[in-house]
Design an enzyme around this catalytic site. Structure first.
Site, PDB file in Angstrom:
ATOM      1  N   ASN A 250      -8.903 -14.579  -3.221  1.00 50.61           N
ATOM      2  CA  ASN A 250      -7.714 -14.098  -2.038  1.00 50.61           C
ATOM      3  C   ASN A 250      -9.621 -13.369  -1.476  1.00 50.61           C
ATOM      4  O   ASN A 250     -10.398 -12.296  -2.661  1.00 50.61           O
ATOM      5  CB  ASN A 250      -7.221 -12.770  -3.052  1.00 50.61           C
ATOM      6  CG  ASN A 250      -6.413 -11.910  -2.240  1.00 50.61           C
ATOM      7  OD1 ASN A 250      -6.830 -11.471  -0.781  1.00 50.61           O
ATOM      8  ND2 ASN A 250      -5.524 -11.079  -3.222  1.00 50.61           N
TER       9      ASN A 250
ATOM     10  N   ARG B 182      -5.381 -17.010  -0.301  1.00 49.00           N
ATOM     11  CA  ARG B 182      -4.352 -16.191   0.116  1.00 49.00           C
ATOM     12  C   ARG B 182      -4.350 -15.796   1.480  1.00 49.00           C
ATOM     13  O   ARG B 182      -5.530 -15.926   1.832  1.00 49.00           O
ATOM     14  CB  ARG B 182      -3.941 -15.232  -0.692  1.00 49.00           C
ATOM     15  CG  ARG B 182      -3.190 -14.402  -0.385  1.00 49.00           C
ATOM     16  CD  ARG B 182      -2.938 -12.519  -1.117  1.00 49.00           C
ATOM     17  NE  ARG B 182      -2.325 -11.677  -0.043  1.00 49.00           N
ATOM     18  CZ  ARG B 182      -2.564  -9.990   0.088  1.00 49.00           C
ATOM     19  NH1 ARG B 182      -3.665 -10.303   0.058  1.00 49.00           N
ATOM     20  NH2 ARG B 182      -1.496  -9.544   0.572  1.00 49.00           N
TER      21      ARG B 182
ATOM     22  N   HIS C 156       2.857  -9.412   1.948  1.00 44.90           N
ATOM     23  CA  HIS C 156       3.370  -9.330   0.513  1.00 44.90           C
ATOM     24  C   HIS C 156       5.019 -10.520   0.555  1.00 44.90           C
ATOM     25  O   HIS C 156       5.578 -10.685  -1.130  1.00 44.90           O
ATOM     26  CB  HIS C 156       3.650  -8.011   0.157  1.00 44.90           C
ATOM     27  CG  HIS C 156       2.503  -6.883   0.002  1.00 44.90           C
ATOM     28  ND1 HIS C 156       3.707  -6.063   0.633  1.00 44.90           N
ATOM     29  CD2 HIS C 156       1.588  -7.583   0.349  1.00 44.90           C
ATOM     30  CE1 HIS C 156       2.388  -4.640   0.539  1.00 44.90           C
ATOM     31  NE2 HIS C 156       1.061  -6.085   0.297  1.00 44.90           N
TER      32      HIS C 156
ATOM     33  N   ARG D  70      -1.787   3.382   4.881  1.00 41.85           N
ATOM     34  CA  ARG D  70      -1.302   4.303   6.215  1.00 41.85           C
ATOM     35  C   ARG D  70       0.103   4.343   5.347  1.00 41.85           C
ATOM     36  O   ARG D  70       0.811   4.121   4.548  1.00 41.85           O
ATOM     37  CB  ARG D  70      -0.623   2.095   6.096  1.00 41.85           C
ATOM     38  CG  ARG D  70      -2.055   1.022   6.511  1.00 41.85           C
ATOM     39  CD  ARG D  70      -1.954  -0.120   5.975  1.00 41.85           C
ATOM     40  NE  ARG D  70      -2.125  -0.210   4.904  1.00 41.85           N
ATOM     41  CZ  ARG D  70      -2.060  -2.136   4.405  1.00 41.85           C
ATOM     42  NH1 ARG D  70      -1.616  -3.050   5.042  1.00 41.85           N
ATOM     43  NH2 ARG D  70      -2.298  -1.765   3.130  1.00 41.85           N
TER      44      ARG D  70
ATOM     45  N   GLU E 294       0.948 -13.334  -7.963  1.00 47.25           N
ATOM     46  CA  GLU E 294       0.619 -13.696  -6.555  1.00 47.25           C
ATOM     47  C   GLU E 294      -0.400 -14.866  -6.830  1.00 47.25           C
ATOM     48  O   GLU E 294      -0.040 -16.137  -6.371  1.00 47.25           O
ATOM     49  CB  GLU E 294      -0.149 -13.141  -5.243  1.00 47.25           C
ATOM     50  CG  GLU E 294       0.788 -11.864  -5.389  1.00 47.25           C
ATOM     51  CD  GLU E 294      -0.046 -10.795  -4.537  1.00 47.25           C
ATOM     52  OE1 GLU E 294       0.808 -11.050  -2.945  1.00 47.25           O
ATOM     53  OE2 GLU E 294      -0.429 -10.290  -4.636  1.00 47.25           O
TER      54      GLU E 294
END
Length: 399
Positions: A11, A90, A179, A240, A383
């Site tokens: 990742n 990923r 996601h 964000r 993940e």
């Protein structure tokens, strides 16, 4: 260590490289670690294996140098190319064409690089990670799994923006979500926890980390999600803002003189909890709230209000839900967020049990009352395991 069924999962972030060696069948991840501060002149590798944890400073100017250090660390743990079946990556944005996990060839890599225009902060590090892995492990297949893939078949009513159709089609603008690797995995684990088939369940899944997103999942497939063309839309996040009146950006361009680069920096790095309270780590935010900091209190209230609004909206979209599911760092570990975000929703069938919710239990668990019509679950995401399983499925021809 186990045999060559293991997958090295990478990742790659802009200045970091996380890795795990994962057995897709058992879920075991005996070796894992992270290289941080790549390119800063002060990179550091933290490596964990059954023998313990080690840390060391690195001279890693780029991802290729970081992966070379990871290669050496894995070799020290008895993991070489011969022990691995594939490298799984990923990738945040797969756009309209990469709608499932793919074996990476030059064409797929070029498409991922092209999609940097939709994910300028996320896809370029993934490209660097893939290139570095191809150089370091030339005999291993490379498989890319995409955060947008789970949402590729969103209903048009959820995926379409109400802007000039020809323009949006030409520029490939739609709701892509993000996601998705986590949302898909967690939805499956939630079904297992409830002892029911995914095909008969309606779920609201809340992935709450530094980045945050919500998904409405019916029958194992998403019917809506909060992130949009980019990961900027939706819930309040660490840095964000999530949902924002686009007129604000026009106003700041016209009257505050902000250019495109300044707006991009504002939206990605100086908004959300950071923008409201000057801190984006949730532990720091809660400490400030408890110390009486009014800006932190407001930021926390805005965060929970946005969550509550999305839960209510997705209950309406789904026509009711079997469960609300919390996952990722904040969702799994901050009990007060779960309690405060769902407070007052008993009329919608949601009742959190205070004792269950505040317990120190780990793993997948129920935190609602026995009488709550809608279950409230905490399900840890994984993940890396999902990516490893997708890589194995690609190699077996099942994807």
């Amino acid at each position: 260590m186990s045999g060559p069924g293991q997958v090295l999962v990478l990742n790659a972030g802009s200045s970091s490289l996380k890795y795990q060696v994962v057995d897709p069948a058992s879920g075991a991840a005996p070796v894992q670690g992270i290289v941080e501060r790549i390119g800063s002149g002060a990179a550091r590798l933290t490596h964990r294996d059954p023998g313990g944890t080690s840390d060391r400073d690195l001279d890693a100017d780029d991802h290729l140098a970081a992966l070379a250090a990871v290669h050496d660390a894995l070799d020290g743990s008895g993991i070489g190319e011969r022990d691995l079946r594939a490298v799984g990556h990923r990738v945040v944005h797969g756009g309209p064409r990469l709608t499932r996990a793919h074996l990476v060839d030059d064409a797929v890599l070029a498409e991922i690089e092209h999609l940097a225009r939709l994910a300028p902060l996320h896809n370029p590090p993934a490209v660097e990670g893939i290139r570095s892995a191809r150089a370091a492990y030339p005999c291993l297949p490379q498989v890319a799994a995409f955060d947008t893939a789970f949402f590729a078949d969103l209903p048009p009513a959820a995926a379409t923006y109400a802007v000039d159709r020809a323009l949006l089609e030409r520029e490939e603008v739609r709701r892509y979500g993000a996601h998705g690797i986590s949302h898909e995995y967690v939805a499956g684990e939630a079904a297992a926890l409830l002892g029911r088939a995914p095909e008969v369940l309606s779920l609201v899944v809340l992935h709450l980390g530094n980045g945050a997103s919500a998904a409405a999942v019916r029958g194992g497939r998403p019917v809506d999600t909060s992130m949009g063309l980019t990961p900027l839309e939706g819930l309040v996040m660490g840095t964000r803002a999530g949902d924002l009146d686009p007129g604000i950006l026009l106003h700041l361009m016209r009257h505050a003189g902000l250019g495109l680069d300044e707006l991009e920096d504002l939206l990605h790095h100086r908004s959300g909890l950071e923008g409201m309270a000057g801190r984006h780590d949730f532990r720091d935010l809660l400490a400030a709230v408890d110390a009486g900091d009014e800006a932190a209190r407001t930021a926390y209230d805005v965060y929970c209000h946005r969550l509550r609004k999305y839960v209510g909206a997705y209950l309406a979209v789904l026509g009711g839900a079997d469960a609300v599911v919390f996952t990722a760092g904040v969702g799994e570990h901050v009990a007060r967020v779960r309690a405060d975000a769902l407070d007052g929703l008993s009329a919608l069938g949601i009742e959190v049990d205070p004792a269950r919710n505040s317990s120190d239990d780990v793993g997948a668990r129920l935190v609602s009352t026995d009488s709550s019509p809608v279950a409230v679950l905490v399900v840890p995401t994984n993940e890396e395991l999902s990516i490893a399983r997708q890589a194995a499925a690609v190699l077996a021809g099942r994807l």
